[in-house]
Design a protein around this motif. Sequence first.
Motif, PDB file in Angstrom:
ATOM      1  N   GLU A 167      -5.320   9.685  -2.527  1.00  0.00           N
ATOM      2  CA  GLU A 167      -5.189   9.311  -1.119  1.00  0.00           C
ATOM      3  C   GLU A 167      -5.200   7.781  -1.038  1.00  0.00           C
ATOM      4  OE1 GLU A 167      -4.788  10.934   1.737  1.00  0.00           O
ATOM      5  OE2 GLU A 167      -4.703  12.925   0.820  1.00  0.00           O
ATOM      6  N   VAL A 168      -4.192   7.204  -0.418  1.00  0.00           N
ATOM      7  CA  VAL A 168      -4.100   5.751  -0.285  1.00  0.00           C
ATOM      8  C   VAL A 168      -4.294   5.385   1.191  1.00  0.00           C
ATOM      9  CG1 VAL A 168      -2.654   3.702  -0.559  1.00  0.00           C
ATOM     10  CG2 VAL A 168      -2.611   5.521  -2.284  1.00  0.00           C
ATOM     11  N   VAL A 169      -5.250   4.499   1.449  1.00  0.00           N
ATOM     12  CA  VAL A 169      -5.584   4.095   2.809  1.00  0.00           C
ATOM     13  C   VAL A 169      -5.386   2.592   2.937  1.00  0.00           C
ATOM     14  CG1 VAL A 169      -7.376   4.019   4.584  1.00  0.00           C
ATOM     15  CG2 VAL A 169      -7.280   5.953   2.983  1.00  0.00           C
ATOM     16  N   PHE A 170      -4.682   2.176   3.986  1.00  0.00           N
ATOM     17  CA  PHE A 170      -4.527   0.752   4.274  1.00  0.00           C
ATOM     18  C   PHE A 170      -5.383   0.405   5.477  1.00  0.00           C
ATOM     19  CE2 PHE A 170      -2.461  -2.759   6.580  1.00  0.00           C
ATOM     20  CZ  PHE A 170      -2.562  -3.747   5.606  1.00  0.00           C
ATOM     21  N   PHE A 171      -6.102  -0.712   5.378  1.00  0.00           N
ATOM     22  CA  PHE A 171      -6.976  -1.181   6.455  1.00  0.00           C
ATOM     23  C   PHE A 171      -6.144  -2.041   7.405  1.00  0.00           C
ATOM     24  CE2 PHE A 171     -11.589  -2.946   7.102  1.00  0.00           C
ATOM     25  CZ  PHE A 171     -11.604  -2.382   8.365  1.00  0.00           C
ATOM     26  N   GLY A 172      -5.736  -1.474   8.522  1.00  0.00           N
ATOM     27  CA  GLY A 172      -4.854  -2.167   9.458  1.00  0.00           C
ATOM     28  C   GLY A 172      -5.624  -2.789  10.598  1.00  0.00           C
ATOM     29  N   ALA A 192       0.831  -1.205   0.000  1.00  0.00           N
ATOM     30  CA  ALA A 192       0.000   0.000   0.000  1.00  0.00           C
ATOM     31  C   ALA A 192       0.862   1.250   0.000  1.00  0.00           C
ATOM     32  CB  ALA A 192      -0.932  -0.011   1.209  1.00  0.00           C
ATOM     33  N   LEU A 193       1.962   1.215   0.732  1.00  0.00           N
ATOM     34  CA  LEU A 193       2.866   2.367   0.752  1.00  0.00           C
ATOM     35  C   LEU A 193       3.464   2.606  -0.632  1.00  0.00           C
ATOM     36  CD1 LEU A 193       4.034   4.488   2.672  1.00  0.00           C
ATOM     37  CD2 LEU A 193       5.957   2.950   3.085  1.00  0.00           C
ATOM     38  N   ALA A 231      -6.427   7.492   9.273  1.00  0.00           N
ATOM     39  CA  ALA A 231      -7.494   7.702   8.281  1.00  0.00           C
ATOM     40  C   ALA A 231      -8.814   8.081   8.928  1.00  0.00           C
ATOM     41  CB  ALA A 231      -7.666   6.439   7.434  1.00  0.00           C
ATOM     42  N   GLU A 232      -9.069   7.587  10.131  1.00  0.00           N
ATOM     43  CA  GLU A 232     -10.326   7.920  10.796  1.00  0.00           C
ATOM     44  C   GLU A 232     -10.455   9.420  11.011  1.00  0.00           C
ATOM     45  OE1 GLU A 232     -12.513   6.830  15.037  1.00  0.00           O
ATOM     46  OE2 GLU A 232     -11.270   5.322  14.041  1.00  0.00           O
ATOM     47  N   SER A 248      -2.356   6.894   4.600  1.00  0.00           N
ATOM     48  CA  SER A 248      -2.903   6.830   5.951  1.00  0.00           C
ATOM     49  C   SER A 248      -3.395   5.414   6.225  1.00  0.00           C
ATOM     50  CB  SER A 248      -4.037   7.847   6.136  1.00  0.00           C
ATOM     51  OG  SER A 248      -5.092   7.595   5.230  1.00  0.00           O
ATOM     52  N   MET A 249      -3.731   5.148   7.484  1.00  0.00           N
ATOM     53  CA  MET A 249      -4.154   3.809   7.888  1.00  0.00           C
ATOM     54  C   MET A 249      -5.405   3.892   8.753  1.00  0.00           C
ATOM     55  SD  MET A 249      -1.879   0.836   9.786  1.00  0.00           S
ATOM     56  CE  MET A 249      -0.698   0.826   8.444  1.00  0.00           C
ATOM     57  N   LEU A 250      -6.391   3.059   8.424  1.00  0.00           N
ATOM     58  CA  LEU A 250      -7.559   2.888   9.269  1.00  0.00           C
ATOM     59  C   LEU A 250      -7.243   1.750  10.227  1.00  0.00           C
ATOM     60  CD1 LEU A 250     -10.494   3.653   9.943  1.00  0.00           C
ATOM     61  CD2 LEU A 250     -11.227   1.940   8.259  1.00  0.00           C
ATOM     62  N   VAL A 251      -7.114   2.063  11.505  1.00  0.00           N
ATOM     63  CA  VAL A 251      -6.565   1.124  12.480  1.00  0.00           C
ATOM     64  C   VAL A 251      -7.667   0.515  13.338  1.00  0.00           C
ATOM     65  CG1 VAL A 251      -5.006   0.866  14.449  1.00  0.00           C
ATOM     66  CG2 VAL A 251      -4.383   2.386  12.550  1.00  0.00           C
ATOM     67  N   SER A 252      -7.620  -0.810  13.475  1.00  0.00           N
ATOM     68  CA  SER A 252      -8.498  -1.520  14.405  1.00  0.00           C
ATOM     69  C   SER A 252      -7.732  -2.696  15.004  1.00  0.00           C
ATOM     70  CB  SER A 252      -9.771  -2.005  13.705  1.00  0.00           C
ATOM     71  OG  SER A 252     -10.669  -2.574  14.635  1.00  0.00           O
ATOM     72  N   HIS A 253      -6.649  -2.365  15.708  1.00  0.00           N
ATOM     73  CA  HIS A 253      -5.828  -3.409  16.326  1.00  0.00           C
ATOM     74  C   HIS A 253      -6.307  -3.715  17.741  1.00  0.00           C
ATOM     75  CE1 HIS A 253      -2.790  -4.390  13.427  1.00  0.00           C
ATOM     76  NE2 HIS A 253      -2.516  -3.120  13.197  1.00  0.00           N
ATOM     77  N   VAL A 254      -6.259  -4.994  18.094  1.00  0.00           N
ATOM     78  CA  VAL A 254      -6.713  -5.433  19.415  1.00  0.00           C
ATOM     79  C   VAL A 254      -5.625  -6.246  20.102  1.00  0.00           C
ATOM     80  CG1 VAL A 254      -9.183  -5.376  18.950  1.00  0.00           C
ATOM     81  CG2 VAL A 254      -7.882  -7.395  18.300  1.00  0.00           C
TER      82      VAL A 254
END
Length: 374
Positions: A132-137, A121-122, A296-297, A163-169
């Motif tokens: 705009e390039v967004v990676f779903f992380g 993605a980078l 990204a959020e 940018s990155m849309l982050v949802s890490h747990v």
Amino acid sequence: MKYLEEFQNPELARRLLDDIRATVTRPWALMEVCGGQTHTIIRHGIDQLLPEGIELIHGPGCPVCVTPLEVIDKALEIAARPEVIFCSFGDMLRVPGSDRDLFRVRGEGGDVRVVYSPLDALRIAQENPQREVVFFGIGFETTAPPNAMTVHQARKLGIGNFSMLVSHVRVPPAISAIMESPHCRVQGFLAAGHVCSVMGTEEYPELAERYRVPIVVTGFEPLDILEGVRRTVRQLERGEHTVENAYPRAVREEGNAAARAMLEDVFEVTDRAWRGIGVIPASGWRLSERYREQDAEHRFDVAAITTREPAACRSGEVLQGLLKPHECEAFGTLCTPRTPLGATMVSSEGACAAYYLYRRLGVPAVSLEASPVG
């Protein structure tokens, strides 16, 4: 491939099963906290080969499955924008949002691309400076370090359109949430080896002591699972509750120092919602203030999107180990891989997907002689 055939040896599996049978004197309920382990268990019939009374409960170990619906909807909103190239691993494209999925967005003209690394993605961002390039992380501690490194690289190289849309747990807070549930039946845990290969085992002794449950770090092949069960049952029978590393070929107590340093630099701990479960305090990561421009959020102003889970989908109960997939009324009828109600049916690590793929519409008895192990 090394550590494949030798960890699927039927004769060694029989010996481990014999040892477990000789050890167990009462029923025990164990939870594996990894979707990969769940698929190994169901594919090889390990749960059916164990002595009667030993139950394996499938926990919230699938990173795709625990990504909350509102994050999926945020991804769909961003991906549909004409100025965006939205990049994701392939297993996220079929995950249903409130009214569509990423495949539908792509079919409607959105530029949604499957990548095999966040660095892909980078590279796309470098090649398309006008977009705009967004990676779903998404994911647990296992996938967080490469995602953190990619954000770090974007900032270092001055790639402003990434940018990155982050949802890490994070796993340890989830274990706490499971043990503090009024419906909890879990008496021991098989911890995920790949998570511990990154983070080490330092967070687990406190959990084992607080909740008085054994925690055994386990790999992903049939013999790994059986050895993990053997060690956990042995502790339970002895009244012990310690942390054991049954996966020393990949896990050290201190974990991976370089990966942990990258995580500390790029992310900060935050409360995180888990799909079908709710908010678990301090159970996730978000980009730290230093890297907020890559979030990204915030960049696309989608933080306010909130949604409700579909009432017909009981994946939250599956993820908490309160329900086996085949016990859901929608399983295999309203909910199939072609018409999924929730992520547990479409993810490659989802429990519902495992039960559907290996035709676990019921739970018939299996003899050792008929074992598919190996």
